[in-house]
Scaffold this active site. Structure first.
Site, PDB file in Angstrom:
ATOM      1  N   PHE A   1     -13.124   1.259   2.924  1.00 16.65           N
ATOM      2  CA  PHE A   1     -12.029   1.777   3.780  1.00 16.65           C
ATOM      3  C   PHE A   1     -10.832   1.951   2.938  1.00 16.65           C
ATOM      4  O   PHE A   1     -10.261   0.802   2.485  1.00 16.65           O
ATOM      5  CB  PHE A   1     -11.853   0.844   4.966  1.00 16.65           C
ATOM      6  CG  PHE A   1     -10.954   1.614   5.959  1.00 16.65           C
ATOM      7  CD1 PHE A   1     -11.434   2.636   6.618  1.00 16.65           C
ATOM      8  CD2 PHE A   1      -9.603   1.129   6.051  1.00 16.65           C
ATOM      9  CE1 PHE A   1     -10.508   3.308   7.770  1.00 16.65           C
ATOM     10  CE2 PHE A   1      -8.666   1.959   6.830  1.00 16.65           C
ATOM     11  CZ  PHE A   1      -9.213   2.969   7.582  1.00 16.65           C
TER      12      PHE A   1
ATOM     13  N   ASP B   1      -7.061  -2.168  -4.208  1.00 17.18           N
ATOM     14  CA  ASP B   1      -6.830  -2.053  -2.631  1.00 17.18           C
ATOM     15  C   ASP B   1      -6.514  -3.305  -2.108  1.00 17.18           C
ATOM     16  O   ASP B   1      -7.627  -3.662  -1.685  1.00 17.18           O
ATOM     17  CB  ASP B   1      -7.613  -0.978  -1.932  1.00 17.18           C
ATOM     18  CG  ASP B   1      -7.131  -0.755  -0.534  1.00 17.18           C
ATOM     19  OD1 ASP B   1      -6.214  -1.339  -0.138  1.00 17.18           O
ATOM     20  OD2 ASP B   1      -7.260   0.317   0.003  1.00 17.18           O
TER      21      ASP B   1
ATOM     22  N   LYS C   1      -0.405  -3.914   5.347  1.00 22.23           N
ATOM     23  CA  LYS C   1      -0.675  -5.077   6.318  1.00 22.23           C
ATOM     24  C   LYS C   1       0.360  -6.134   6.242  1.00 22.23           C
ATOM     25  O   LYS C   1       1.196  -6.018   7.114  1.00 22.23           O
ATOM     26  CB  LYS C   1      -2.167  -5.249   6.403  1.00 22.23           C
ATOM     27  CG  LYS C   1      -3.130  -4.166   6.508  1.00 22.23           C
ATOM     28  CD  LYS C   1      -4.309  -4.483   7.255  1.00 22.23           C
ATOM     29  CE  LYS C   1      -5.155  -3.205   7.914  1.00 22.23           C
ATOM     30  NZ  LYS C   1      -5.843  -2.494   6.926  1.00 22.23           N
TER      31      LYS C   1
HETATM   32  C1  LIG Z   1      -5.841  -0.966   6.721  1.00 19.52           C
HETATM   33  C2  LIG Z   1      -6.451  -0.383   5.511  1.00 19.52           C
HETATM   34  C3  LIG Z   1      -5.850   0.522   4.945  1.00 19.52           C
HETATM   35  C4  LIG Z   1      -5.118   1.461   5.547  1.00 19.52           C
HETATM   36  O1  LIG Z   1      -3.849   1.086   5.946  1.00 19.52           O
HETATM   37  P1  LIG Z   1      -2.905   1.710   6.949  1.00 19.52           P
HETATM   38  O2  LIG Z   1      -1.598   1.027   7.169  1.00 19.52           O
HETATM   39  O3  LIG Z   1      -3.703   1.756   8.292  1.00 19.52           O
HETATM   40  O4  LIG Z   1      -2.823   3.380   6.801  1.00 19.52           O
HETATM   41  C5  LIG Z   1      -6.285   0.908   3.474  1.00 19.52           C
HETATM   42  N1  LIG Z   1      -6.755   0.256   3.133  1.00 19.52           N
HETATM   43  C6  LIG Z   1      -7.576  -1.212   3.417  1.00 19.52           C
HETATM   44  C7  LIG Z   1      -8.566  -1.776   2.275  1.00 19.52           C
HETATM   45  C8  LIG Z   1      -7.139  -1.378   4.824  1.00 19.52           C
HETATM   46  O5  LIG Z   1      -7.619  -2.756   5.179  1.00 19.52           O
END
Ligand SMILES: *Cc1c(COP(=O)(O)O)cnc(C)c1O
Length: 399
Positions: free
Chosen positions: A135, A220, A249
Site C-alpha cells: 500500500f 516507504d 503519518k
Molecule cells: C498511509 C500510507 C500511505 C498513504 O498515506 P496518505 O497520507 O494516506 O496519503 C502510503 N504508504 C503507506 C505505507 C501507508 O501506510
C-alpha cells in the site's frame, strides 16, 4: 436518536461515500483515550492509523501549533523558516543520512510517494518494482504501486511500467530487477496488508540488487517510521541505507505533514529546480509540530518505551493461548493479532462496543497501532478484556 446517530446520518447525506458509514462520532481525546459525542469512552488502540504518535491533546503538539500559528503559519516556498530547516536537519539525522542527503516536504503520505516516483523517473528509466500486498497511497501515481486490484482497477490505466512481485520472494525480486528498473519500492512492514514484516535478509538483498543495477531503493516508512516500531525507522535494524525514504503519518502527530528523504548525493541530485513543488508542503506550522513530535519522542524515551511495551503486549496476547489467536506479528507498537479464522470484523465490532478501538485490517488480522505514549496499564485493560472479545461464534459474524 443519539447525537452520534444523527451526525452519522448527516455524514452520509453530505460526505462522499468512499469510507462507508463512520464507526462513531468522536468528540475529544486525552492521551490514548477518546470520547464520542454521546460521552462513550474508548481506549484508542489505533491512533488514527499510526498517526497520533503522542496521543490526543499532547501539550508539546498543542504548544507547537499555537505558538507557531501566532508567530507565522505559512509563507510560500519563495521563503523558508527556522522550523522548516530544523525539521529537515533533524529528519536526516534520525535517518542516519549520509552527506548530501536532502528533504522534500509534503502534506500526506501519497504525496511523498508521488515525489519518490518523480525522483525515480529522473534516473531516465520508467520501470518500478513493488510488492504484492503493498500500500503506497491513492493518488494516480502512488495508486499504481499499491497492489490491491479493487483499489487500482476502477482507475486503469495507471502508470504502466509497474510490476508487483510476490511478497518476501527473493528469487522473484532478483528476476524483476535489471538495468531498466528505476526503483524498487517497499514497506519494511506492510501495514495495510495486515502488518507483514519483510525479513532483514530480504531488505539487504533488495539493497544489493538495486545497487548492482543502478536502481533506486525507496523505503516507504509512512506507517512504520517515526518510532512506531521502536526504532526511528523500521529498516534501520537491517543496516541498509536506502536511496529514499517516504514519511508521513506519525510525523505530525495528527497534523498533516509528510516528507521524502533523498539519501546521498546521487538521489538528492535527481530533482532539479522547478521539477517539483507544493504550496503547503514545508509550511512552518507543520514543521513546528513535526519538530515537537520528534523532540518529545526523544525526550520521553519513547523508542525504548515502544520496544518494551510492544514486546510485552505481544507476549501477553500470545500467552492467552486463545484458540482464535494464531500469533502476534509486527514490531514495537505496530502489531497484528492474526486469527485462526476470518473473524476480525466481528472481534473489532465487539471491541468497539466494549470501548476499545482496534482495526480489522484484513479478515483474519486485527491491527493495533496505538499512540506511542500508551501505558502498559492501559494496555492491561485491553489484554484483560480480550478473551471475551475473542469469544465470538461464526454465526455472529456480520460483515
Ligand atoms: C498511509 C500510507 C500511505 C498513504 O498515506 P496518505 O497520507 O494516506 O496519503 C502510503 N504508504 C503507506 C505505507 C501507508 O501506510
Amino acid at each position: 436518536m443519539t447525537d452520534s446517530t444523527a451526525l452519522q446520518e448527516r455524514y452520509e447525506r453530505s460526505l462522499l461515500g468512499v469510507f462507508g458509514r463512520p464507526l462513531a462520532v468522536l468528540d475529544h481525546g486525552r492521551g490514548a483515550e477518546v470520547w464520542d459525542v454521546d460521552g462513550k469512552h474508548y481506549l484508542d488502540l489505533l491512533g488514527g492509523i499510526a498517526v497520533n504518535a503522542l496521543g490526543h491533546g499532547h501539550p508539546a503538539v498543542l504548544g507547537a501549533l499555537t505558538e507557531q500559528a501566532a508567530q507565522l503559519a505559512h509563507v510560500s516556498n519563495f521563503f523558508t523558516t527556522r522550523p522548516q530547516v530544523e525539521l529537515a536537519e533533524r529528519l536526516l539525522e534520525i535517518a542516519g543520512a549520509p552527506t548530501g542527503s536532502k528533504v522534500f516536504f509534503t502534506n500526506s503520505g501519497t504525496e511523498a510517494v508521488e515525489a519518490a516516483i518523480k525522483l525515480s523517473r529522473r534516473t531516465g528509466r520508467r520501470r518500478i518494482v513493488a510488492l504484492e500486498g503493498a500500500f503506497h497511497g491513492r493518488t494516480m501515481g502512488a495508486l499504481a504501486l499499491t497492489h490491491k486490484p479493487a483499489y487500482r482497477e476502477p482507475f486503469a490505466p495507471l502508470l504502466e511500467e509497474v510490476v508487483h512481485v510476490a511478497f518476501g520472494d527473493l528469487e522473484e525480486l532478483a528476476a524483476a530487477v535489471d538495468d531498466t528498473v528505476a526503483a524498487v519500492v517497499l514497506e519494511p512492514i506492510q501495514g495495510e496488508a495486515g502488518v507483514r514484516p519483510l525479513d532483514t535478509a530480504y531488505l539487504q538483498a533488495a539493497r544489493e540488487l538495486t545497487t548492482a543495477h543502478g536502481s533506486l531503493l525507496v523505503v516507504d516508512e509512512i506507517q512504520t517510521g517515526i518510532g512506531r516500531t521502536g526504532a526511528w525507522f523500521a529498516h534501520q535494524g537491517s543496516g541498509i541505507v536506502p536511496d529514499a525514504i517516504t514519511v508521513a503519518k506519525g510525523l505530525g502527530g495528527g497534523f498533516p505533514v509528510g516528507a521524502l528523504l533523498t539519501l546521498g548525493e546521487r538521489a538528492a541530485g535527481l530533482l532539479q529546480p522547478g521539477q517539483h513543488g507544493t504550496t503547503f508542503g514545508g509550511n512552518p506550522l507543520g514543521a513546528a509540530v513535526g519538530l515537537a513530535v520528534l523532540e518529545t519522542i526523544e525526550r520521553e524515551g519513547l523508542l525504548d518505551h515502544v520496544r518494551r511495551t510492544g514486546e510485552w503486549l505481544a507476549g501477553e496476547v500470545t500467552a492467552l493461548r486463545h484458540p482464535l489467536v494464531r500469533k502476534v506479528r509486527g514490531e514495537g507498537l505496530l502489531l497484528a493479532i492474526q486469527l485462526t479464522e476470518p473473524r476480525a470484523g466481528d472481534v473489532a465490532a465487539r471491541a468497539l462496543e466494549a470501548g476499545f478501538i482496534v482495526n480489522p485490517v484484513c479478515p483474519d488480522a486485527i491491527r493495533l497501532a496505538p499512540p506511542l505514549i500508551i501505558t502498559q496499564q492501559q494496555l492491561e485493560t485491553f489484554v484483560a478484556a480480550l478473551p471475551v472479545l475473542l469469544d465470538t461464534t461464526p454465526s455472529e459474524e456480520t460483515a
